[in-house]
Design an enzyme around this catalytic site. Structure first.
Site, mmCIF file in Angstrom:
data_model
loop_
_atom_site.group_PDB
_atom_site.id
_atom_site.type_symbol
_atom_site.label_atom_id
_atom_site.label_comp_id
_atom_site.label_asym_id
_atom_site.label_seq_id
_atom_site.Cartn_x
_atom_site.Cartn_y
_atom_site.Cartn_z
ATOM 1 N N LYS A 100 -40.601 10.750 -48.476
ATOM 2 C CA LYS A 100 -41.292 9.427 -48.748
ATOM 3 C C LYS A 100 -42.682 9.064 -48.017
ATOM 4 O O LYS A 100 -42.917 10.086 -46.938
ATOM 5 C CB LYS A 100 -40.506 8.292 -48.263
ATOM 6 C CG LYS A 100 -40.647 7.053 -49.089
ATOM 7 C CD LYS A 100 -39.995 6.877 -50.635
ATOM 8 C CE LYS A 100 -40.147 5.799 -51.187
ATOM 9 N NZ LYS A 100 -39.292 5.713 -52.620
HETATM 10 P P1 NAD Z 1 -43.669 -2.475 -57.909
HETATM 11 O O1 NAD Z 1 -44.863 -2.506 -56.840
HETATM 12 O O2 NAD Z 1 -43.911 -2.105 -59.375
HETATM 13 O O3 NAD Z 1 -43.024 -4.008 -58.074
HETATM 14 C C1 NAD Z 1 -42.696 -4.735 -57.166
HETATM 15 C C2 NAD Z 1 -42.612 -6.381 -57.402
HETATM 16 O O4 NAD Z 1 -41.685 -6.936 -56.512
HETATM 17 C C3 NAD Z 1 -44.022 -6.788 -57.472
HETATM 18 O O5 NAD Z 1 -44.155 -7.565 -58.671
HETATM 19 C C4 NAD Z 1 -44.208 -7.654 -56.314
HETATM 20 O O6 NAD Z 1 -45.180 -8.625 -56.462
HETATM 21 C C5 NAD Z 1 -42.888 -7.836 -56.138
HETATM 22 N N1 NAD Z 1 -42.308 -8.669 -54.663
HETATM 23 C C6 NAD Z 1 -42.803 -7.789 -53.859
HETATM 24 N N2 NAD Z 1 -42.181 -8.468 -52.726
HETATM 25 C C7 NAD Z 1 -41.367 -9.715 -53.132
HETATM 26 C C8 NAD Z 1 -40.823 -10.516 -52.448
HETATM 27 N N3 NAD Z 1 -40.421 -10.538 -51.194
HETATM 28 N N4 NAD Z 1 -40.095 -11.424 -53.294
HETATM 29 C C9 NAD Z 1 -40.201 -11.296 -54.685
HETATM 30 N N5 NAD Z 1 -40.975 -10.437 -55.293
HETATM 31 C C10 NAD Z 1 -41.471 -9.444 -54.469
HETATM 32 O O7 NAD Z 1 -42.781 -1.772 -57.233
HETATM 33 P P2 NAD Z 1 -41.340 -0.868 -58.090
HETATM 34 O O8 NAD Z 1 -41.718 0.382 -58.225
HETATM 35 O O9 NAD Z 1 -40.762 -1.835 -59.081
HETATM 36 O O10 NAD Z 1 -40.408 -0.969 -56.709
HETATM 37 C C11 NAD Z 1 -39.591 -1.890 -56.175
HETATM 38 C C12 NAD Z 1 -38.336 -1.495 -55.563
HETATM 39 O O11 NAD Z 1 -37.686 -0.302 -56.240
HETATM 40 C C13 NAD Z 1 -38.796 -0.861 -54.104
HETATM 41 O O12 NAD Z 1 -37.787 -1.018 -53.163
HETATM 42 C C14 NAD Z 1 -38.921 0.616 -54.630
HETATM 43 O O13 NAD Z 1 -38.776 1.568 -53.282
HETATM 44 C C15 NAD Z 1 -37.501 0.667 -55.501
HETATM 45 N N6 NAD Z 1 -37.545 1.911 -56.322
HETATM 46 C C16 NAD Z 1 -38.461 2.268 -57.168
HETATM 47 C C17 NAD Z 1 -38.472 3.153 -58.205
HETATM 48 C C18 NAD Z 1 -39.640 3.461 -59.317
HETATM 49 O O14 NAD Z 1 -39.101 4.371 -60.266
HETATM 50 N N7 NAD Z 1 -40.314 2.701 -59.330
HETATM 51 C C19 NAD Z 1 -37.416 4.060 -58.086
HETATM 52 C C20 NAD Z 1 -36.117 3.579 -57.367
HETATM 53 C C21 NAD Z 1 -36.485 2.623 -56.177
#
Ligand code: NAD
Length: 421
Positions: A111
């Site tokens: 990561k």
């Molecule tokens: P992203 O940046 O696209 O979206 C995250 C969203 O969460 C944003 O809209 C942000 O405003 C919101 N947010 C942040 N803190 C918040 C809070 N305290 N309460 C409510 N909303 C909040 O990120 P993403 O890629 O969607 O990732 C989200 C999670 O999923 C992370 O934990 C990431 O590690 C995990 N993840 C992502 C992927 C991927 O393919 N993008 C894959 C596996 C896991």
């Protein structure tokens, strides 16, 4: 697992290590392998100078942690957030190792992260920061070494910059160095929606496993970024009723269901979910405790803790985010008999389709979206069955089952390769 202090409770590395130790003990893991798998293989810290738009130079701190390469090249996203810390990146790197092993794809875990606030930076500043971060890591990443991907605060554009910078240094276009790229430069069809699609598949499986029905199944999602919005959209398409969406700056509730496609369009135009007329405003923290069948935290870590776990009123907790639930909360959820689909299974659809992207880039032959989705569906379905069967046969909860299954697979490979110690 209840001996953690509150401070430890919200430290993602301690949370990961506590689950790892518990699962390793249950597995009777060899002491040497235990020590090897408990810690990351390599941790890189970089301080990145970036020319800002106002003419000044800012220095940002970035990390790349490679936890394991036992089963293949290291694999894992890059996060841009003010909250990034080395402990967080360490935990996320370890989770990637376990996640890739749960879905049985040939990658290790890594990561990366940069401490910055992407919402306050211009595209030019983000591009310069991304390129310099990539240049600092140039000898540590590559299709056979470590393959980054998007995470919170990064996207397809970030991956395109990384691919281009890496290619400039290696003097040849190398698309397989990162995944999650735009489709016309080596990205995979279906990658953008893949994590959300995977979330929807494990929800389908859980519903079936518990004898519930999609009809009338109410869903609340926290986070409306890549994972949250795609999970909500695909679940709504499948017939689930998405009644609540929480973001960092507000929340929405509609007991009859929110029109997710319209909300995506609203957020794109307004930059926030607030002000959407198809639902009423709600308190973003309280929304997590509203009655529903499925709660999907899809934002960030430590949102379900010993402080709010007892108030949850869902039947299924499907972890779209990494590390949303603390170890102390796990015990409370067990007592409440909430069916948990742990992060290292629930959100593995992203890395699974990243694996497909890496395979397609290396072949130079690209699949249709239907092929990608069908392959993803079958891996997620099989992995769900593996974890649930493991939990049943070892009398542990789904999270510990997923860890045990993953650790067992990584330990087996480590033994088979022999230790260079
Ligand atoms: P992203 O940046 O696209 O979206 C995250 C969203 O969460 C944003 O809209 C942000 O405003 C919101 N947010 C942040 N803190 C918040 C809070 N305290 N309460 C409510 N909303 C909040 O990120 P993403 O890629 O969607 O990732 C989200 C999670 O999923 C992370 O934990 C990431 O590690 C995990 N993840 C992502 C992927 C991927 O393919 N993008 C894959 C596996 C896991």
């Amino acid at each position: 697992m209840t001996t953690l202090t509150l401070e430890q409770e919200t430290n993602p590395w301690e949370a990961q290590a506590a689950r790892f130790d518990y699962a390793a003990k249950k597995l009777n893991l060899d002491q040497g392998i235990w020590k090897v798998l408990r810690y990351p293989t390599r941790e890189i810290i970089v301080h990145i100078p970036v020319g800002m738009d106002n003419g000044s130079v800012e220095v940002f701190t970035g990390y790349r942690v490679q936890h394991s390469i036992a089963r293949g090249p290291a694999k894992g996203g890059i996060r841009y957030s003010p909250d990034v810390s080395l402990d967080e990146v360490r935990a996320l790197a370890s989770w990637m190792t376990w996640k890739c092993a749960v879905v049985n794809i040939p990658f290790g875990g890594a990561k990366g992260g940069v401490i910055c606030d992407p919402k306050k930076m211009s595209q030019g500043e983000l591009e310069r920061m991304t390129r310099r971060y990539t240049a600092e890591l140039i000898e540590f990443i590559g299709p056979e070494k470590d393959v980054p991907a998007p995470d919170m605060g990064t996207d397809e554009q970030t991956m395109a910059w990384i691919m281009d910078t890496y290619s400039m240094h290696t003097r040849q276009t190398c698309t397989a160095v990162v995944t999650g790229k735009p489709v016309n430069i080596g990205g995979s069809r279906g990658r953008r929606e893949a994590t959300g699609r995977g979330v929807s598949v494990v929800c389908d499986q859980a519903i079936q496993h518990l004898g519930m029905s999609i009809q009338g199944c109410r869903v609340i999602v926290q986070g409306f970024g890549n994972v949250g919005s795609n999970s909500a959209k695909i679940l709504a398409e499948k017939g689930y009723t998405v009644i609540g969406i929480a973001e960092y700056d507000g929340a929405l509730y509609n007991r009859n269901g929110i029109d997710i496609v319209a909300l995506i369009a609203h957020k794109k135009a307004a930059g926030t979910i607030n002000g959407f007329t198809g639902a009423e405003a709600a308190d973003k923290d309280e929304l997590l405790t509203f009655e529903c069948e499925i709660l999907i935290p899809a934002a960030t870590e430590n949102v379900i803790t010993s402080r709010n776990a007892a108030q949850l009123r869902c039947k299924i907790l499907c972890e779209g985010a990494n590390g949303p639930t603390t170890t102390l909360a796990d015990d409370i959820l067990d007592d409440k008999r909430i069916f948990v689909i742990p992060d290292i299974l629930a959100n593995a659809g992203g890395v699974t389709t990243s694996y497909f992207e890496w395979v397609q880039d290396r072949m130079g032959y690209f699949w249709t979206e239907a092929e990608v989705n069908q392959r993803l569906d079958s891996i997620m379905t099989e992995s769900f069955s593996d974890v649930v069967a493991y939990a049943k046969s070892h009398l542990v909860n789904n999270r510990i089952a997923a860890y045990m299954l993953a650790i067992d697979r990584v330990a087996y490979t480590t033994k088979q390769r022999g230790m260079y110690a």
